[in-house]
Write a protein that holds these residues in place. Structure first.
Motif, PDB file in Angstrom:
ATOM      1  N   VAL A 144       8.133   1.655 -18.584  1.00 31.88           N
ATOM      2  CA  VAL A 144       7.740   1.862 -17.191  1.00 31.88           C
ATOM      3  C   VAL A 144       8.754   2.851 -16.604  1.00 31.88           C
ATOM      4  O   VAL A 144       9.951   2.743 -16.851  1.00 31.88           O
ATOM      5  CB  VAL A 144       7.746   0.543 -16.412  1.00 31.88           C
ATOM      6  CG1 VAL A 144       7.254   0.761 -14.985  1.00 31.88           C
ATOM      7  CG2 VAL A 144       6.892  -0.508 -17.126  1.00 31.88           C
ATOM      8  N   TRP A 145       8.252   3.818 -15.822  1.00 34.88           N
ATOM      9  CA  TRP A 145       9.122   4.836 -15.255  1.00 34.88           C
ATOM     10  C   TRP A 145       9.304   4.580 -13.758  1.00 34.88           C
ATOM     11  O   TRP A 145       8.331   4.546 -12.996  1.00 34.88           O
ATOM     12  CB  TRP A 145       8.525   6.223 -15.493  1.00 34.88           C
ATOM     13  CG  TRP A 145       8.599   6.633 -16.925  1.00 34.88           C
ATOM     14  CD1 TRP A 145       9.596   7.325 -17.547  1.00 34.88           C
ATOM     15  CD2 TRP A 145       7.629   6.372 -17.953  1.00 34.88           C
ATOM     16  NE1 TRP A 145       9.334   7.506 -18.880  1.00 34.88           N
ATOM     17  CE2 TRP A 145       8.125   6.932 -19.163  1.00 34.88           C
ATOM     18  CE3 TRP A 145       6.396   5.718 -17.972  1.00 34.88           C
ATOM     19  CZ2 TRP A 145       7.417   6.863 -20.362  1.00 34.88           C
ATOM     20  CZ3 TRP A 145       5.702   5.639 -19.176  1.00 34.88           C
ATOM     21  CH2 TRP A 145       6.210   6.204 -20.349  1.00 34.88           C
ATOM     22  N   LEU A 146      10.572   4.403 -13.363  1.00 29.52           N
ATOM     23  CA  LEU A 146      10.921   4.150 -11.971  1.00 29.52           C
ATOM     24  C   LEU A 146      11.506   5.414 -11.361  1.00 29.52           C
ATOM     25  O   LEU A 146      12.420   6.030 -11.939  1.00 29.52           O
ATOM     26  CB  LEU A 146      11.947   3.008 -11.891  1.00 29.52           C
ATOM     27  CG  LEU A 146      12.387   2.570 -10.494  1.00 29.52           C
ATOM     28  CD1 LEU A 146      11.243   1.850  -9.776  1.00 29.52           C
ATOM     29  CD2 LEU A 146      13.617   1.657 -10.583  1.00 29.52           C
ATOM     30  N   VAL A 147      10.974   5.834 -10.208  1.00 31.84           N
ATOM     31  CA  VAL A 147      11.462   7.023  -9.518  1.00 31.84           C
ATOM     32  C   VAL A 147      11.846   6.648  -8.086  1.00 31.84           C
ATOM     33  O   VAL A 147      11.498   5.570  -7.598  1.00 31.84           O
ATOM     34  CB  VAL A 147      10.405   8.153  -9.514  1.00 31.84           C
ATOM     35  CG1 VAL A 147      10.162   8.654 -10.934  1.00 31.84           C
ATOM     36  CG2 VAL A 147       9.087   7.670  -8.908  1.00 31.84           C
ATOM     37  N   ASP A 148      12.565   7.565  -7.419  1.00 38.55           N
ATOM     38  CA  ASP A 148      13.079   7.236  -6.093  1.00 38.55           C
ATOM     39  C   ASP A 148      12.108   7.533  -4.959  1.00 38.55           C
ATOM     40  O   ASP A 148      12.278   7.004  -3.848  1.00 38.55           O
ATOM     41  CB  ASP A 148      14.405   7.965  -5.850  1.00 38.55           C
ATOM     42  CG  ASP A 148      14.272   9.479  -5.943  1.00 38.55           C
ATOM     43  OD1 ASP A 148      13.251   9.958  -6.484  1.00 38.55           O
ATOM     44  OD2 ASP A 148      15.192  10.181  -5.483  1.00 38.55           O
ATOM     45  N   GLN A 149      11.100   8.372  -5.217  1.00 39.85           N
ATOM     46  CA  GLN A 149      10.128   8.715  -4.186  1.00 39.85           C
ATOM     47  C   GLN A 149       8.720   8.650  -4.776  1.00 39.85           C
ATOM     48  O   GLN A 149       8.527   8.919  -5.962  1.00 39.85           O
ATOM     49  CB  GLN A 149      10.386  10.124  -3.645  1.00 39.85           C
ATOM     50  CG  GLN A 149      11.731  10.302  -2.943  1.00 39.85           C
ATOM     51  CD  GLN A 149      11.839   9.504  -1.674  1.00 39.85           C
ATOM     52  OE1 GLN A 149      10.831   9.239  -1.004  1.00 39.85           O
ATOM     53  NE2 GLN A 149      13.064   9.094  -1.316  1.00 39.85           N
TER      54      GLN A 149
END
Length: 277
Positions: free
Chosen positions: A186-191
Motif C-alpha cells: 500500500v502506498w501512503l502519500v502526504d497529499q
C-alpha cells in the motif's frame, strides 16, 4: 565490762570505715569504657522481596515507551520491544529462507504504543546506502546501529493512499502460492492525488489480514479513489531490498511494516476501517 563493750564498738566502727573507704577506692579505679568511633548507618536501596523499589531507584519504564521527539518528529526510543511473531498456516516468523532476520520483523504481530509522527519524518529519514540489497547479517556494525536507532519504533502517520497491490510469493511467507500468503503493498502519500514517486510503502501482512477481513484490496482501493484521509499505525522498518524503486514507486526504503491499524477520518473523528464495513 563497759570498757570492753566500748572497745568492741570502736573496732566495728573502724572496720566499717575501712570497708567504705575500700569500696570508694575501687569505684575510682574501675576501667572506663573506651569511646567507640561513629559508625555510619547504611540504608539499603534494595527492595524487600516482593516489595516496591525506593523512590530514587525506580525501575525503568517499559521498553515500548518512547520519549517525545520534536513536533511531528520520530520519538527517542533507545530500548524497543522485541518483535513477537507467530506461525501462520505452518509458516514460521522467519519464513523459509532469504533474510530471516528481516522476515521476523515483517511477520511481527505485537501491538505498540504508536507515537504520532509527520509524513516527512519517515519520508526524509536517511539510511546508509552501503547496506542496500544486503542481508542484515552482512551489515557493518556502525550501519546496523544507525538503523537500530529508529527501526522498531511504533508510529502513526496520517496521509492518503495512492494505491494498493497484492504481491507475489516471497520467502517471508514461505513462498505460499495461495492468496492468503500474499502481502499487500500500500502506498501512503502526504497529499491526495499525489503519485507514488515520493510514497512511503506500508504493508498489510497475511497474519494481520487474517484478523482484519475488511483490509482487502477492494476496500483499500475504494479509499484511494475517495481520497480519504487515513491514519496508518504500525512498526517502522527498514527494507533494503528495493533501492531501484526510489523516485519511481517509493520515496524511501523506510516502511511501516507491518500495518497494525488502519483508521479513516469521518467528521473529524478517526474510525477503524473494520467499523466502516
Amino acid at each position: 565490762m563497759r570498757r570492753s563493750n566500748w572497745t568492741t564498738r570502736r573496732i566495728i566502727l573502724f572496720a566499717l570505715l575501712v570497708l567504705v573507704f575500700y569500696l570508694l577506692l575501687r569505684s575510682y579505679q574501675a576501667p572506663q569504657p573506651s569511646p567507640q568511633p561513629d559508625i555510619p548507618v547504611l540504608i539499603s536501596t534494595e527492595a524487600a522481596p516482593g516489595g516496591p523499589l525506593p523512590a530514587d531507584t525506580a525501575a525503568p519504564g517499559p521498553a515500548a515507551t518512547a520519549a517525545a521527539g520534536p513536533a511531528g518528529g520520530l520519538p527517542d526510543m533507545p530500548r524497543k520491544p522485541r518483535p513477537a511473531g507467530s506461525d501462520f498456516q505452518g509458516c514460521p516468523p522467519a519464513g523459509d529462507g532469504g533474510d530471516t532476520a528481516l522476515n521476523q520483523l515483517k511477520n511481527r504481530v505485537d501491538e505498540g504504543d504508536y507515537a504520532p509522527v509527520s509524513f516527512d519524518a519517515v519520508a526524509q529519514l536517511a539510511w546508509p546506502q552501503a547496506i542496500e540489497r544486503k542481508r542484515r547479517s552482512d551489515w557493518p556494525a556502525a550501519d546496523a546501529r544507525d538503523i537500530a536507532a529508529h527501526e522498531g519504533t511504533p508510529i502513526a502517520v496520517e496521509g492518503y493512499l495512492a494505491g494498493a497491490k497484492e504481491e507475489g510469493p516471497e520467502s517471508t511467507n514461505c513462498h505460499g502460492a495461495d492468496a492468503q500468503f500474499r502481502d499487500f503493498h500500500v502506498w501512503l502519500v502526504d497529499q491526495p492525488s499525489t503519485d507514488r514517486s515520493g510514497a512511503v510503502v506500508v504493508e498489510v501482512t497475511p497474519r494481520l489480514r487474517a484478523k482484519h477481513p475488511a483490509w482487502s484490496i477492494d476496500t483499500l482501493t475504494q479509499l484511494v479513489h475517495a481520497g480519504s484521509h487515513v491514519r496508518i499505525s504500525g512498526w517502522l522498518m527498514f527494507d533494503p531490498e528495493h533501492p531501484e524503486q526510489i523516485g519511481k514507486t517509493r520515496g524511501t526504503l523506510w516502511e511501516i511494516h507491518p500495518i497494525m491499524r488502519i483508521e479513516v477520518e469521518r467528521r473529524g473523528q478517526w474510525v477503524a476501517l473494520d467499523q466502516l464495513q
